[in-house]
Scaffold this motif. Structure first.
Motif, PDB file in Angstrom:
ATOM      1  N   GLU A 338      23.644 -20.195   4.933  1.00  0.00           N
ATOM      2  CA  GLU A 338      22.657 -21.165   5.435  1.00  0.00           C
ATOM      3  C   GLU A 338      21.265 -20.599   5.181  1.00  0.00           C
ATOM      4  O   GLU A 338      21.049 -19.383   5.184  1.00  0.00           O
ATOM      5  CB  GLU A 338      22.861 -21.440   6.923  1.00  0.00           C
ATOM      6  N   MET A 339      20.304 -21.500   4.989  1.00  0.00           N
ATOM      7  CA  MET A 339      18.946 -21.072   4.634  1.00  0.00           C
ATOM      8  C   MET A 339      17.942 -21.752   5.552  1.00  0.00           C
ATOM      9  O   MET A 339      18.053 -22.941   5.857  1.00  0.00           O
ATOM     10  CB  MET A 339      18.671 -21.445   3.171  1.00  0.00           C
ATOM     11  N   ALA A 340      16.947 -20.993   5.981  1.00  0.00           N
ATOM     12  CA  ALA A 340      15.841 -21.537   6.768  1.00  0.00           C
ATOM     13  C   ALA A 340      14.573 -21.414   5.936  1.00  0.00           C
ATOM     14  O   ALA A 340      14.245 -20.326   5.460  1.00  0.00           O
ATOM     15  CB  ALA A 340      15.684 -20.775   8.081  1.00  0.00           C
ATOM     16  N   ASN A 341      13.876 -22.517   5.763  1.00  0.00           N
ATOM     17  CA  ASN A 341      12.686 -22.536   4.910  1.00  0.00           C
ATOM     18  C   ASN A 341      11.446 -22.254   5.768  1.00  0.00           C
ATOM     19  O   ASN A 341      10.780 -23.160   6.259  1.00  0.00           O
ATOM     20  CB  ASN A 341      12.567 -23.900   4.227  1.00  0.00           C
ATOM     21  N   ILE A 342      11.143 -20.964   5.952  1.00  0.00           N
ATOM     22  CA  ILE A 342      10.009 -20.601   6.806  1.00  0.00           C
ATOM     23  C   ILE A 342       8.714 -20.437   6.003  1.00  0.00           C
ATOM     24  O   ILE A 342       7.669 -20.105   6.578  1.00  0.00           O
ATOM     25  CB  ILE A 342      10.289 -19.329   7.625  1.00  0.00           C
ATOM     26  N   ARG A 343       8.787 -20.661   4.695  1.00  0.00           N
ATOM     27  CA  ARG A 343       7.559 -20.664   3.890  1.00  0.00           C
ATOM     28  C   ARG A 343       6.927 -22.049   3.911  1.00  0.00           C
ATOM     29  O   ARG A 343       5.856 -22.258   4.463  1.00  0.00           O
ATOM     30  CB  ARG A 343       7.852 -20.243   2.445  1.00  0.00           C
ATOM     31  N   ASP A 344       7.638 -23.035   3.330  1.00  0.00           N
ATOM     32  CA  ASP A 344       7.086 -24.392   3.241  1.00  0.00           C
ATOM     33  C   ASP A 344       6.842 -24.990   4.623  1.00  0.00           C
ATOM     34  O   ASP A 344       5.853 -25.694   4.847  1.00  0.00           O
ATOM     35  CB  ASP A 344       8.051 -25.302   2.467  1.00  0.00           C
ATOM     36  N   GLN A 345       7.778 -24.699   5.575  1.00  0.00           N
ATOM     37  CA  GLN A 345       7.730 -25.381   6.868  1.00  0.00           C
ATOM     38  C   GLN A 345       7.004 -24.594   7.960  1.00  0.00           C
ATOM     39  O   GLN A 345       6.793 -25.124   9.048  1.00  0.00           O
ATOM     40  CB  GLN A 345       9.165 -25.701   7.310  1.00  0.00           C
ATOM     41  N   CYS A 346       6.617 -23.367   7.629  1.00  0.00           N
ATOM     42  CA  CYS A 346       5.892 -22.555   8.638  1.00  0.00           C
ATOM     43  C   CYS A 346       4.578 -22.029   8.082  1.00  0.00           C
ATOM     44  O   CYS A 346       3.513 -22.521   8.417  1.00  0.00           O
ATOM     45  CB  CYS A 346       6.771 -21.403   9.126  1.00  0.00           C
ATOM     46  N   SER A 347       4.659 -21.036   7.201  1.00  0.00           N
ATOM     47  CA  SER A 347       3.428 -20.361   6.776  1.00  0.00           C
ATOM     48  C   SER A 347       2.521 -21.259   5.952  1.00  0.00           C
ATOM     49  O   SER A 347       1.297 -21.175   6.062  1.00  0.00           O
ATOM     50  CB  SER A 347       3.768 -19.089   5.993  1.00  0.00           C
ATOM     51  N   TRP A 348       3.079 -22.114   5.109  1.00  0.00           N
ATOM     52  CA  TRP A 348       2.223 -22.952   4.264  1.00  0.00           C
ATOM     53  C   TRP A 348       1.573 -24.083   5.056  1.00  0.00           C
ATOM     54  O   TRP A 348       0.395 -24.368   4.873  1.00  0.00           O
ATOM     55  CB  TRP A 348       3.031 -23.512   3.095  1.00  0.00           C
ATOM     56  N   VAL A 349       2.334 -24.738   5.909  1.00  0.00           N
ATOM     57  CA  VAL A 349       1.764 -25.901   6.612  1.00  0.00           C
ATOM     58  C   VAL A 349       0.978 -25.505   7.853  1.00  0.00           C
ATOM     59  O   VAL A 349       0.214 -26.299   8.385  1.00  0.00           O
ATOM     60  CB  VAL A 349       2.851 -26.936   6.989  1.00  0.00           C
ATOM     61  N   HIS A 350       1.173 -24.274   8.314  1.00  0.00           N
ATOM     62  CA  HIS A 350       0.456 -23.822   9.520  1.00  0.00           C
ATOM     63  C   HIS A 350      -0.326 -22.540   9.221  1.00  0.00           C
ATOM     64  O   HIS A 350      -0.361 -21.628  10.044  1.00  0.00           O
ATOM     65  CB  HIS A 350       1.447 -23.572  10.663  1.00  0.00           C
ATOM     66  N   MET A 351      -0.943 -22.479   8.050  1.00  0.00           N
ATOM     67  CA  MET A 351      -1.575 -21.224   7.643  1.00  0.00           C
ATOM     68  C   MET A 351      -2.763 -20.840   8.532  1.00  0.00           C
ATOM     69  O   MET A 351      -3.171 -19.682   8.568  1.00  0.00           O
ATOM     70  CB  MET A 351      -1.998 -21.285   6.171  1.00  0.00           C
ATOM     71  N   GLN A 352      -3.315 -21.811   9.249  1.00  0.00           N
ATOM     72  CA  GLN A 352      -4.416 -21.501  10.166  1.00  0.00           C
ATOM     73  C   GLN A 352      -3.916 -21.254  11.592  1.00  0.00           C
ATOM     74  O   GLN A 352      -4.702 -21.026  12.502  1.00  0.00           O
ATOM     75  CB  GLN A 352      -5.433 -22.656  10.169  1.00  0.00           C
ATOM     76  N   LEU A 353      -2.589 -21.322  11.776  1.00  0.00           N
ATOM     77  CA  LEU A 353      -2.011 -21.186  13.116  1.00  0.00           C
ATOM     78  C   LEU A 353      -0.882 -20.156  13.091  1.00  0.00           C
ATOM     79  O   LEU A 353       0.301 -20.498  13.228  1.00  0.00           O
ATOM     80  CB  LEU A 353      -1.477 -22.545  13.603  1.00  0.00           C
ATOM     81  N   PRO A 354      -1.205 -18.886  12.915  1.00  0.00           N
ATOM     82  CA  PRO A 354      -0.147 -17.875  12.752  1.00  0.00           C
ATOM     83  C   PRO A 354       0.775 -17.730  13.958  1.00  0.00           C
ATOM     84  O   PRO A 354       1.972 -17.480  13.793  1.00  0.00           O
ATOM     85  CB  PRO A 354      -0.941 -16.582  12.501  1.00  0.00           C
TER      86      PRO A 354
END
Length: 809
Positions: A338-354
């Motif tokens: 199983e895979m969790a996409n924490i790049r597209d769905q976390c760091s990229w879309v919330h780059m101003q909200l770490p």
């Protein structure tokens, strides 16, 4: 570039050196700093065409403009306070959707674009800042101070490549790149040796990937008779039986350089994942997709006896097959992953909200682990393949694709809607290089019609396409009758067309024509050209605007080609080209230079101040604000030529039939812009020519070859593996109502008569696992394997648990 300070001033770097600065695996770990004092730069200047488009290298390196724009955008993401300015001669954003990215850089990231070539850079000794001297848009000298300067140094042939060419005995062109022919773009001067990529000339990743595929197809033509005789089947270890085992889950969290790790607190997420039920081991990696990490995953599976694996990284679309292959190589079923996409769905879309991005990454991993506990092994069934192709479109791309399939030993049906083959080639007479296009047309049509493996349908249409990879069934309507054709793959090559302008008096004034219409006059009525005193060409008519935001790629090349032909036929005729950016990319820059030498005038105009054409006392009057001199100029041409946009045909119905997507511009959308430029997301369907995006003749021929290579790779095996992540009907619960059949967009489920009455059944090879049938079934009789209701509910419950479990530090 000593005059620009490289090698003298430490804060002047090349674009490649800056690329390494941005990379997490680079010398500064992805943290952009000045070489002189390791501080973060606040103002960065990018200087274009350093080492290209000059007297030493009078060619364009093709990629530098987009590379600079990309680097400026990424810099803003790394350093939100940083300001970037790009000094340029022409912005060459000629690729698919490149103009959209260019506009986004201006509007969303505040990148400044300064139309000026920098003549000098000086360093301030106190702070090591750099002063750039340039001429602004109003013709006034200006100075600006920057912390860092990045030079776009372009491309040139590598010495090793020149040595290789000498060893192989193949010819090089004047620039040291491999010499090829526009109508045989992969062929070198030596039979059996093919060239692709930057060895042949500067190009971007998509064109490189396309040419690589085309070169493989050209080479494999000579080997088609012995195909498969030396292949060996990959051997895997026996699959572990995990039935009855308590889940032991390994979680591997990726930094993705700083794509994820620069925003998400990966060590904190790692420690959180350790506390999740059934998690036996957790690890963090700089790049989880790297080969060394694959070996670490295998080792962890063996040492900790893992029976489920979760990777938290980027998009499954890109890397899920890699990780599945990794666990299969160590004995686990590939669907125990199983895979969790924490790049597209976390760091990229919330780059101003770490902080929030970190909390969301915990949520996604907790949900992935919850699903992983319930995963079951799945098997991939195989089906036989019909070793034939359907090629839709009888233009250059379609004809070359059909011929390519024939050379590989496979039959095809070539379907053309017009009464004749040839498409746009029928209205093109010579190339920018001076080659005879009509001769190419005649030779290609003759070869197609004389090739027994190709069945040609003209004045025809595709009425329906059913089936799936390896086993399609289409209905072709031609000559008043319908014919069913079975085939294993589809190549879409339906082309595009020159648009009809809705401005500049086109259609109302006979002295206003399109470039295509001018080309016909130049070829068929050259005696008329001498009567023209002044011909004006207007670029970007109907393109690079809100309705058609992208560049049409070939318009500048066609304008330069026709301008040179005008000068050849009538040297006394004045020719003026009004342009926004001249995009003679790659080795075609030489013709732009030649046109200027022949006296063609190039006058830039701004998008917000388009030229104005009117009729005054029976004469054409054209007003334009010349950006070079900053004044309005009035021209009295006796012929105005519009470089109108290249637009697709109405592909909506065909796209629905094939179940493939279109772009916002209505061109066909490939599976991946860079990595899979001739594939669709729908298996077994491939793309070539201007149906994909406007392109030159040589680019079209190369893409047709690449499509043949991909199609051949599919059907040459003789079988196809079917993904098991599809619907499964519990016929004991099914009432046979047919709702699922009526809703399925892939015709992948049907109602059949059984001993117990009407029941639904899945057509495995057609099913894409979209879940519409499962979601709509009133009896809950349909399950999607690998996405069962139990697994999905586990994820939902895990998300709900996070309201009390997840802690934001």
């Amino acid at each position: 570039s000593p005059e620009l300070g490289y090698g003298r001033y430490p804060n002047v770097v090349t674009s490649m050196e800056f690329e390494r600065m941005l990379s997490a695996s680079g010398p500064v770990g992805g943290h952009v700093t000045r070489p002189s004092d390791h501080s973060g730069p606040k103002r960065i200047a990018f200087l274009q065409c350093v080492g290209s488009r000059n007297k030493d290298n009078d060619y364009c390196s093709s990629v530098c403009c987009m590379s600079a724009i990309k680097e400026a955008v990424i810099t803003k993401e790394h350093l939100p306070a940083a300001e970037s300015a790009i000094f340029y001669m022409d912005i060459r954003a000629q690729g698919k959707d490149f103009d959209l990215y260019y506009e986004r850089a201006k509007k969303d990231y505040g990148v400044r674009f300064i139309h000026s070539q920098v003549s000098r850079i000086a360093e301030r000794p106190k702070n090591r800042n750099l002063v750039i001297v340039y001429i602004d848009g109003e013709g006034k000298p200006r100075e600006e101070e920057f912390d860092l300067v990045v030079l776009a140094v372009g491309m040139k042939p590598a010495p090793e490549a020149l040595d290789l060419a000498g060893m192989l005995g193949i010819s090089l062109n004047d620039y040291g790149f491999c010499k090829t022919d526009g109508f045989s773009p992969l062929n070198t001067s030596r039979d059996g040796v093919f060239a692709c990529g930057v060895f042949q000339g500067p190009k971007d990743i998509p064109e490189t990937v396309v040419q690589a595929g085309a070169a493989a197809e050209a080479a494999s033509t000579f080997l088609s008779e012995v195909r498969g005789t030396l292949t060996r089947q990959k051997e895997y270890p026996q699959e572990r039986d995990v039935t009855g085992e308590t889940p032991r889950i390994g979680v591997f969290i990726c930094h993705c350089g700083i794509n994820i790790g620069g925003i998400v607190n990966v060590p904190e997420v790692k420690e959180y994942a350790r506390r999740l039920p059934d998690v036996a081991v957790v690890d963090e990696n700089l790049y989880t997709c790297s080969q060394d990490t694959q070996e670490k995953i295998k080792k962890a599976i063996e040492e900790h006896h893992l029976n489920r694996v979760v990777v938290a990284s980027c998009s499954p679309r890109t890397h899920e097959p890699l990780f599945q292959e990794t666990i299969r190589e160590i004995g686990l079923n590939k669907y125990l992953f199983e895979m969790a996409n924490i790049r597209d769905q976390c760091s990229w879309v919330h780059m101003q909200l770490p902080i929030e991005a970190t909390a969301k990454a915990k949520d996604l991993i907790r949900m992935a682990v919850a699903k992983a506990r319930l995963l079951q092994p799945l098997e991939e069934p195989t089906l036989g393949i019909t070793k034939k192709a359907l090629v839709i479109g009888g233009g250059l791309a379609g004809m070359k694709a059909a011929l390519g399939m024939a050379r590989q030993g496979f039959a095809s049906a070539l379907v053309e809607k017009e009464k004749e083959l040839g498409g746009n080639l029928r209205h093109i007479y010579h190339t920018l290089e001076g080659k005879d296009v009509q001769e190419l047309l005649r030779d290609t049509v003759r070869e197609v019609l004389s090739t027994p493996e190709i069945t040609v349908f003209t004045d025809a249409e595709i009425k329906s396409v059913d089936g799936y990879l390896g086993n399609f069934r289409s209905v072709i309507s031609a000559a008043g009758r319908d014919e069913e054709y079975e085939h294993g793959v589809v190549i879409v090559a339906v082309g595009a067309r020159e648009s009809q302008p809705a401005e500049y008096l086109y259609g109302k004034e006979s002295r206003v024509v399109t470039q295509s219409e001018l080309s016909e006059r130049l070829a068929l009525h050259p005696e008329e050209i001498e009567k023209y005193q002044h011909v004006v060409m207007i670029q970007c008519v109907g393109s690079r605007n809100p309705d058609h935001p992208n560049c049409s790629r070939i318009c500048c090349l066609v304008a330069v080609k026709n301008a040179l032909k005008l000068k050849e036929l009538s040297p006394r005729t004045a020719v003026t080209v009004l342009y926004r950016d001249i995009r003679t990319y790659g080795l075609m820059e030489r013709y732009y230079k030649l046109a200027r030498e022949r006296g063609v005038q190039f006058v830039p105009y701004a998008a917000e101040a388009k030229p104005e054409l009117s009729v005054n006392n029976g004469n054409l009057e054209l007003k334009v604000r010349d950006l070079m001199i900053g004044e309005e100029t009035v021209i009295a041409p006796d012929l105005v030529v519009l470089s109108s946009a290249v637009i697709p045909y109405d592909n909506t119905q065909l796209a629905k039939m094939l179940k493939v997507p279109l772009t916002a511009d209505k061109f066909f959308l490939e599976a991946h812009m860079k990595l899979r430029p001739v594939d669709f997301a729908t298996d077994g369907i491939f793309l070539a020519g201007m149906a994909h995006f406007p392109k030159t003749i040589s680019e079209t021929i190369a893409q047709a070859g690449a499509a043949v290579a991909r199609a051949t790779a599919v059907i040459a095996k003789g079988y196809v593996s079917i993904l098991p992540t599809i619907s499964c009907v519990d016929q004991s619960r099914c009432l046979g109502c047919g709702l699922c059949e009526s809703l399925c967009p892939f015709n992948a489920i049907r109602v059949v008569e059984t001993e117990k009455g009407k029941k639904s059944e899945t057509i495995a090879a057609s099913c894409k696992g979209c879940g519409i049938c499962s979601a709509s079934c009133p009896q809950q009789a349909v399950t999607i394997r690998h996405f069962t209701d139990e697994e999905l509910f586990a994820q939902i419950e895990a998300l709900d648990e996070g309201k009390s479990l997840a802690t934001i530090h």
